[in-house]
Design an enzyme around this catalytic site. Sequence first.
Site, mmCIF file in Angstrom:
data_model
loop_
_atom_site.group_PDB
_atom_site.id
_atom_site.type_symbol
_atom_site.label_atom_id
_atom_site.label_comp_id
_atom_site.label_asym_id
_atom_site.label_seq_id
_atom_site.Cartn_x
_atom_site.Cartn_y
_atom_site.Cartn_z
ATOM 1 N N GLU A 1 0.885 -1.121 -0.009
ATOM 2 C CA GLU A 1 -0.150 0.142 0.005
ATOM 3 C C GLU A 1 0.838 1.298 -0.014
ATOM 4 O OE1 GLU A 1 -4.085 -1.260 1.877
ATOM 5 O OE2 GLU A 1 -2.407 -1.128 3.411
ATOM 6 N N TYR B 1 -13.614 19.875 16.713
ATOM 7 C CA TYR B 1 -12.202 18.956 16.721
ATOM 8 C C TYR B 1 -12.088 18.377 15.339
ATOM 9 C CZ TYR B 1 -13.157 20.186 21.349
ATOM 10 O OH TYR B 1 -13.760 21.135 22.260
HETATM 11 ZN ZN LIG Z 1 -5.155 -1.046 3.762
#
Ligand SMILES: [Zn+2]
Length: 208
Positions: free
Chosen positions: A73, A119
């Site tokens: 990835e 936030y």
């Molecule tokens: Zn992933």
Amino acid sequence: MNDTTARERLVSIGASLFARGLTGGSSGNLSVRTDDGILITPTNTSLGRIDPARLSVLSAAGEHLSGDRPSKEAFLHLAMYRVRTDDHAVVHLHATNAVAVSCLSDVDDDDVLPALTPYFVMRVGKVPRLPYFAPGDPAAEPAVLAAARRHRAVLLANHGPVLGAATPEAAADAIEELEETARLYLLTRGMPIRPLTAEQVAELAPRE
Ligand SMILES: [Zn+2]
């Protein structure tokens, strides 16, 4: 940031995210852009047990320079760095609540989570959901490049979030905020909610 400091910070943040259940098994990956290249967790690494000496080092173009084989990835991180030139850290997690939201069929793909809290608006901002791509499919790259120009975080359908920030600590804080907002959203689904108004969001001036 020098190489040694970056390695220590990745180990510390990975352990913290893992200990708090934000990622499990060997899922998720962290990276830091240093003076020497991009440091990223190797393939099949548990974020709870990162070995600083074995982190992969890539060039900005994705060439494997040293260390163990990078996560498949890694290209998601490289895409974020390419367009988000002020960001020096990227986090990708399979955090449960964010993944659950990524699987919903009835959300706005341009703005997948409501502005429930200030936030979330300040640390993350608007999050688009990208289409589904098989893990490691390079076809995800152009979609990430296009979305990351305007957004700190993107949510990959049926997969999870990818988020960039100036420092590893800021990236960890922001992805935790995203995960908590996903949890709040799921908790309140079916209830009449009042997200922040457009004026209230504008006053918060998100730094995307
Ligand atoms: Zn992933």
